[in-house]
Design a protein around this motif. Structure first.
Motif, PDB file in Angstrom:
ATOM      1  N   ASN A  56       0.830  -1.210   0.000  1.00  0.00           N
ATOM      2  CA  ASN A  56       0.000   0.000   0.000  1.00  0.00           C
ATOM      3  C   ASN A  56       0.863   1.258   0.000  1.00  0.00           C
ATOM      4  N   GLN A  57       1.889   1.271   0.842  1.00  0.00           N
ATOM      5  CA  GLN A  57       2.794   2.427   0.896  1.00  0.00           C
ATOM      6  C   GLN A  57       3.529   2.610  -0.429  1.00  0.00           C
ATOM      7  N   LEU A  58       3.980   1.498  -0.990  1.00  0.00           N
ATOM      8  CA  LEU A  58       4.721   1.549  -2.248  1.00  0.00           C
ATOM      9  C   LEU A  58       3.849   2.100  -3.372  1.00  0.00           C
ATOM     10  N   ILE A  59       2.620   1.640  -3.452  1.00  0.00           N
ATOM     11  CA  ILE A  59       1.716   2.063  -4.529  1.00  0.00           C
ATOM     12  C   ILE A  59       1.426   3.558  -4.440  1.00  0.00           C
ATOM     13  N   THR A  60       1.117   4.058  -3.246  1.00  0.00           N
ATOM     14  CA  THR A  60       0.813   5.485  -3.120  1.00  0.00           C
ATOM     15  C   THR A  60       2.025   6.345  -3.460  1.00  0.00           C
ATOM     16  N   ARG A  61       3.233   5.918  -3.057  1.00  0.00           N
ATOM     17  CA  ARG A  61       4.447   6.692  -3.394  1.00  0.00           C
ATOM     18  C   ARG A  61       4.724   6.658  -4.886  1.00  0.00           C
ATOM     19  N   LEU A  62       4.500   5.504  -5.511  1.00  0.00           N
ATOM     20  CA  LEU A  62       4.714   5.410  -6.949  1.00  0.00           C
ATOM     21  C   LEU A  62       3.780   6.347  -7.715  1.00  0.00           C
ATOM     22  N   ILE A  63       2.538   6.411  -7.271  1.00  0.00           N
ATOM     23  CA  ILE A  63       1.583   7.304  -7.937  1.00  0.00           C
ATOM     24  C   ILE A  63       2.019   8.760  -7.770  1.00  0.00           C
ATOM     25  N   ALA A  64       2.481   9.112  -6.554  1.00  0.00           N
ATOM     26  CA  ALA A  64       2.978  10.475  -6.330  1.00  0.00           C
ATOM     27  C   ALA A  64       4.199  10.756  -7.202  1.00  0.00           C
ATOM     28  N   PHE A  65       5.078   9.777  -7.307  1.00  0.00           N
ATOM     29  CA  PHE A  65       6.300   9.932  -8.101  1.00  0.00           C
ATOM     30  C   PHE A  65       5.958  10.156  -9.575  1.00  0.00           C
ATOM     31  N   MET A  66       4.988   9.382 -10.077  1.00  0.00           N
ATOM     32  CA  MET A  66       4.597   9.513 -11.477  1.00  0.00           C
ATOM     33  C   MET A  66       3.999  10.892 -11.756  1.00  0.00           C
ATOM     34  N   GLY A  67       3.255  11.416 -10.784  1.00  0.00           N
ATOM     35  CA  GLY A  67       2.717  12.756 -10.950  1.00  0.00           C
ATOM     36  C   GLY A  67       3.792  13.810 -10.988  1.00  0.00           C
ATOM     37  N   LEU A  68       4.824  13.640 -10.155  1.00  0.00           N
ATOM     38  CA  LEU A  68       5.912  14.621 -10.103  1.00  0.00           C
ATOM     39  C   LEU A  68       6.755  14.598 -11.374  1.00  0.00           C
ATOM     40  N   ILE A  69       6.874  13.428 -11.993  1.00  0.00           N
ATOM     41  CA  ILE A  69       7.642  13.345 -13.239  1.00  0.00           C
ATOM     42  C   ILE A  69       7.036  14.281 -14.285  1.00  0.00           C
ATOM     43  N   GLU A  70       5.728  14.266 -14.372  1.00  0.00           N
ATOM     44  CA  GLU A  70       5.055  15.081 -15.384  1.00  0.00           C
ATOM     45  C   GLU A  70       5.201  16.573 -15.092  1.00  0.00           C
ATOM     46  N   GLU A  71       5.468  16.924 -13.821  1.00  0.00           N
ATOM     47  CA  GLU A  71       5.659  18.323 -13.462  1.00  0.00           C
ATOM     48  C   GLU A  71       7.107  18.771 -13.642  1.00  0.00           C
ATOM     49  N   SER A  72       8.033  17.829 -13.725  1.00  0.00           N
ATOM     50  CA  SER A  72       9.456  18.166 -13.632  1.00  0.00           C
ATOM     51  C   SER A  72      10.173  18.231 -14.969  1.00  0.00           C
ATOM     52  N   ILE A  73       9.659  17.533 -15.977  1.00  0.00           N
ATOM     53  CA  ILE A  73      10.337  17.458 -17.269  1.00  0.00           C
ATOM     54  C   ILE A  73       9.362  17.840 -18.361  1.00  0.00           C
ATOM     55  N   LEU A  74       9.801  18.690 -19.273  1.00  0.00           N
ATOM     56  CA  LEU A  74       8.957  19.066 -20.399  1.00  0.00           C
ATOM     57  C   LEU A  74       8.833  17.899 -21.375  1.00  0.00           C
ATOM     58  N   VAL A  75       7.691  17.834 -22.032  1.00  0.00           N
ATOM     59  CA  VAL A  75       7.475  16.777 -23.031  1.00  0.00           C
ATOM     60  C   VAL A  75       8.574  16.805 -24.078  1.00  0.00           C
ATOM     61  N   LYS A  76       8.935  18.013 -24.541  1.00  0.00           N
ATOM     62  CA  LYS A  76       9.937  18.122 -25.599  1.00  0.00           C
ATOM     63  C   LYS A  76      11.352  17.895 -25.084  1.00  0.00           C
ATOM     64  N   GLN A  77      11.517  17.813 -23.757  1.00  0.00           N
ATOM     65  CA  GLN A  77      12.838  17.526 -23.194  1.00  0.00           C
ATOM     66  C   GLN A  77      13.003  16.056 -22.839  1.00  0.00           C
ATOM     67  N   GLY A  78      12.063  15.226 -23.221  1.00  0.00           N
ATOM     68  CA  GLY A  78      12.221  13.800 -23.001  1.00  0.00           C
ATOM     69  C   GLY A  78      11.056  13.128 -22.315  1.00  0.00           C
ATOM     70  N   LEU A  79      10.126  13.900 -21.751  1.00  0.00           N
ATOM     71  CA  LEU A  79       8.982  13.292 -21.081  1.00  0.00           C
ATOM     72  C   LEU A  79       8.185  12.427 -22.048  1.00  0.00           C
ATOM     73  N   LEU A  80       8.223  12.764 -23.339  1.00  0.00           N
ATOM     74  CA  LEU A  80       7.526  11.972 -24.345  1.00  0.00           C
ATOM     75  C   LEU A  80       8.014  10.529 -24.336  1.00  0.00           C
ATOM     76  N   LEU A  81       9.331  10.336 -24.199  1.00  0.00           N
ATOM     77  CA  LEU A  81       9.872   8.976 -24.163  1.00  0.00           C
ATOM     78  C   LEU A  81       9.390   8.224 -22.930  1.00  0.00           C
ATOM     79  N   TYR A  82       9.313   8.949 -21.805  1.00  0.00           N
ATOM     80  CA  TYR A  82       8.799   8.343 -20.569  1.00  0.00           C
ATOM     81  C   TYR A  82       7.355   7.894 -20.772  1.00  0.00           C
ATOM     82  N   PHE A  83       6.519   8.752 -21.358  1.00  0.00           N
ATOM     83  CA  PHE A  83       5.120   8.403 -21.576  1.00  0.00           C
ATOM     84  C   PHE A  83       4.995   7.166 -22.457  1.00  0.00           C
ATOM     85  N   ILE A  84       5.773   7.113 -23.515  1.00  0.00           N
ATOM     86  CA  ILE A  84       5.704   5.964 -24.423  1.00  0.00           C
ATOM     87  C   ILE A  84       6.076   4.681 -23.688  1.00  0.00           C
TER      88      ILE A  84
END
Length: 853
Positions: A656-684
């Motif tokens: 349960n702890q791991l899942i909630t942290r992973l979801i938070a981490f995934m949200g922060l990734i989208e806030e930290s890197i621009l799509v054109k700076q590589g976030l597109l590769l992460y999404f794919i």
């Protein structure tokens, strides 16, 4: 207890008279008295509290230092002591002059060694000192560089001698480390001790890093406004990788590895998603011998084949030049006074540690006769254990060392044993004296060498330790150069008119960084899907334990086999072992192996390790919040692994702890890197992995027809593991039916968790990749995804739910669709990899060369 000077000093003791706080008359130096007066304002407990704040801030910022074979783990937290190291500005002014003089001398020696070699011809330096050093690379002979200064970055290790002056202990010229750590130390202490930092009038570091940036810009062989600059790192396992990533982020230059670079047509290029991008300047953090596998060490995977040829053509600048390690030579120290006279007609400004090169008969005899009082070194740093503190050697070891010196005397240099000065250190809440060494940094600027007003201070881990080393558990201090007048320097980082080229789009993204982003998405997706599915299965095992239900019931067997299929941990629950044992006999034993066996590919522990490695490799792209959540994930999992507790309740809590942290981490990734700076590769990568695992879950639970009650339970389990049960109930408000589940989980075009939605998202994202936009023809990976999407759009849930006859147990159409989709998605992954992440094959030398270690 108040922190009065008297009370502090009454408990402060040092075995040596050489302490930074005291002058020659054993009086407290004025600037140290000022610091103590500031500390008195919050007392001992306040100082301890601020040390905790320092530790917390470094941990929050993810400051680490990699220690090889460390039982505590690879990434050891950086240790910074709250009490700074102080030097007065009027003393530092003289030290600065000495460091500049030494940098200039070593630059002249470096040019001469690989040029006319007048120093050897005229007998000022014995040839064995140069040619016997493994840092002298004949492949670099005669290379001319675009800039007049060869040695762009120099670092001097300094220690205060018994005469009260700072002495040069070591020269660092190959790829000096520590600048990033010095900057982080300053950032931390200025935040934790802002009032004291301001009151002490500490010289700022911003001007030095401004000059560092300008030096890199000026190093370009082609003078243009924005040259392309990269920082070449050996990778995330290097001991100072944090610093490489930190400086990359701070300066805005791409962090690359050898596989990101390639030589073509006499130029150095960076492999980006679009293609090749010409590089002008490389700030090298890879050791000399590993820089070019074609001409140097053939087994190197860290450098770039053909790099030296590009340097010879003056088509790229390397900071510092390959071959500069020969200046990190203690055998040069005895001859530096003569070198200063020869080149500059000056005396050395900074005193040196007394040294005797054993290649001279008189000096060798002196060393052998006084061996137990000296420190013996090889002239090249073959390894960290090649330094012998003779006073600690046994009689047998001394004799062995004498034999080695007599056998090859030119390889050895002896130095006097000096007692490094001590300074106050907060240790376990108490203030104690510790030995220390400082590292000062110097860079080549337009108007001459510039010295950092401060540096990196390394402190011995305990009272008895003679050697000061971070690898041996030492700590660090911030280095304050203090002056009487208030500081009015600008706190902001204002570069000169020329500015660095930041990563501005996918075309500028190094291929290895892009690959790491792609796999980062895949591993975070895999970790999350696995954690949710295993959590659901563990809950069912718990219910079985509390009821009279047969643990080998049909629906539980289906779930357990699905775990094996999802994780790929065969034979698992699917087959018996060669010994005829079945995991079904003890399902919790197999589940614990799937969770905790880090050496088992596909296990949760192995997946989390891969997730951690992929993210650590691109940490220069991270925000501070991302690091904090990442560290929290690591802490939760490591605590679980080390606890030895394996109850079902404990496992569920951790998941349960791991899942909630992973979801938070995934949200922060989208806030930290621009799509054109590589976030597109992460999404794919993320959508691709989640799609593949969704297919695996659905195929394991839905492709076979079961009795009505079992099938109902399996459908509910699938929806639960997919976090879709509530949405299903809200959407359909009916008995759970296979057709409706297929509509929601597999075929819905608008539901973000559905397979069709994810594959459509992949289709849109890969259309933005560079090679997708070249012409009207689809790239192979686009064809595979389009085929997968088309099959889903043409599918019917009612048809997929059927069997050929009422007596059949396999839903052939559903199973065939899932098999085809799996194959198409794997082909998509392979096509993306071959298009964007393929690296050049290893190139071999025509003549095998060997290099001493």
């Amino acid at each position: 207890m108040p922190l009065t000077t008297t009370s502090w000093l009454s408990s402060y003791s040092t075995e040596y008279s050489n302490d930074e706080m005291f002058d020659a008359n054993n009086g407290l130096r004025p600037y140290w008295r000022n610091l103590l007066a500031e500390f008195e304002k919050f007392g001992v407990e306040g100082l301890r509290s601020r040390q905790k704040d320092v530790d917390w801030l470094l941990a929050e910022n993810g400051v680490t230092y990699n220690v090889y074979n460390d039982p505590k783990g690879m990434h050891r937290p950086w240790n910074l002591n709250v009490i700074p190291f102080l030097v007065r500005q009027n003393e530092w002014a003289g030290v600065e002059k000495g460091i500049k003089q030494r940098a200039l001398l070593l630059d002249l020696v470096l040019k001469d060694v690989y040029g006319e070699r007048r120093l050897i011809k005229e007998g000022i330096i014995p040839h064995e000192v140069i040619y016997g050093h493994r840092g002298f690379l004949r492949q670099c002979d005669g290379i001319q560089y675009p800039n007049n200064t060869f040695l762009s970055i120099y670092a001097a290790d300094l220690a205060r001698g018994t005469d009260g002056r700072l002495w040069v202990v070591n020269d660092r010229t190959e790829a000096p480390s520590g600048m990033g750590y010095a900057l982080e130390n300053r950032s931390t202490t200025s935040r934790i001790l802002p009032d004291i930092y301001g009151a002490m009038n500490v010289k700022r570091l911003s001007g030095f890093f401004n000059d560092l940036n300008q030096m890199l810009l000026d190093a370009s062989p082609v003078k243009k406004e924005n040259p392309h600059i990269v920082i070449l790192t050996p990778g995330s396992h290097n001991e100072t990788y944090f610093e490489h990533a930190y400086l990359s982020s701070f300066l805005g230059y791409p962090l690359v590895q050898g596989n990101d670079l390639v030589v073509r047509d006499g130029f150095l290029w960076m492999k980006s998603l679009q293609g090749l991008k010409k590089i002008d300047v490389v700030w090298r953090r890879v050791d000399d011998l590993f820089a070019d596998p074609l001409e140097l060490r053939e087994d190197s995977h860290l450098g770039v084949a053909g790099l030296l040829d590009v340097v010879r053509r003056k088509n790229v600048s390397i900071v510092n030049p390959v071959g500069s390690a020969v200046m990190e030579n203690p055998g040069l120290i005895p001859f530096m006074p003569s070198v200063a006279k020869y080149f500059l007609d000056e005396e050395l400004i900074l005193p040196q540690i007394a040294s005797w090169w054993c290649g001279q008969e008189k000096e060798k005899n002196y060393v052998l006769n006084n061996l137990s009082q000296l420190v013996i070194k090889r002239i090249d740093r073959t390894n960290r254990e090649s330094i012998h503190f003779a006073e600690f050697l046994s009689a047998v070891e001394l004799e062995k060392l004498k034999l080695e010196i007599n056998r090859t005397p030119y390889r050895y240099v002896a130095q006097e044993k000096i007692n490094f000065s001590t300074a106050p250190n907060l240790v376990n809440g108490d203030i104690e004296a510790r030995n220390l060494v400082t590292r000062s940094f110097c860079i080549a600027a337009r108007e001459g060498y510039k010295v950092m007003p401060g540096g990196l201070v390394r402190v011995a881990p305990d009272r008895e330790t003679v050697r000061v080393s971070n690898q041996r558990g030492g700590t660090s201090k911030d280095f304050w150069v203090v002056q009487e007048e208030p500081i009015y320097e600008d706190y902001s980082r204002n570069w000169h008119k020329q500015s660095p080229v930041s990563i501005s789009g996918l075309n500028d993204l190094p291929s290895l960084t892009a690959e790491n982003l792609f796999w980062a998405g895949r591993y975070v997706g895999r970790t999350l899907v696995m954690a949710r599915f295993i959590r659901m299965v563990i809950r069912q095992l718990a219910l079985v334990q509390k009821s009279d239900e047969n643990p080998q019931s049909e629906k539980l067997e289906v779930l357990l086999k699905a775990v094996t299929s999802l994780t790929g941990t065969y034979p698992g629950f699917v087959e018996e072992t060669e010994e005829g044992e079945s995991a079904m006999d003890n399902p919790m034993k197999e589940m614990l192996s799937i969770l905790l066996d880090a050496n088992r590919p596909g296990s949760m522990a192995h997946t989390i390790n891969m997730f951690s490695y992929s993210y650590y490799s691109i940490r220069n792209l991270w925000s501070s919040d991302m690091w904090r959540v990442f560290e929290n994930i690591q802490h939760i999992w490591k605590a679980f692994e080390s606890s030895g507790e394996s109850s079902i309740n404990k496992i569920l809590k951790v998941l349960n702890q791991l899942i909630t942290r992973l979801i938070a981490f995934m949200g922060l990734i989208e806030e930290s890197i621009l799509v054109k700076q590589g976030l597109l590769l992460y999404f794919i990568g993320l959508q691709l992995e989640q799609s593949i695992l969704t297919i695996a879950k659905c195929r394991s639970l839905l492709a076979i027809k079961y009795d009505e009650q079992i099938e109902y339970d399996l459908l509910e389990y699938l929806l639960t593991s997919h976090e879709s049960l509530n949405i299903y109930r809200y959407s359909y408000r009916s008995y759970i039916k296979l057709e409706h589940v297929l509509d929601l989980v597999v075929l819905d075009l608008e539901y973000p968790r559905s397979l069709t939605f994810m594959i459509n998202r992949i289709q849109k994202d890969i259309a933005r990749l560079p090679h997708s936009r070249n012409d009207n023809n689809l790239a192979n990976y686009q064809k595979y995804v389009l085929d997968a999407f088309s099959k889903l759009r043409l599918a019917s849930s009612s048809e997929l739910s059927k069997t050929e006859t009422d007596d059949e147990y396999v839903r052939e159409e559903l199973d065939a669709l899932f098999a085809e989709l799996t194959d198409l998605l794997y082909k998509t992954s392979q096509s993306i990899t071959s298009t964007y992440f393929s690296h050049t094959d290893k190139q071999n030398q025509l003549v095998v060369q060997t290099f001493p270690f």
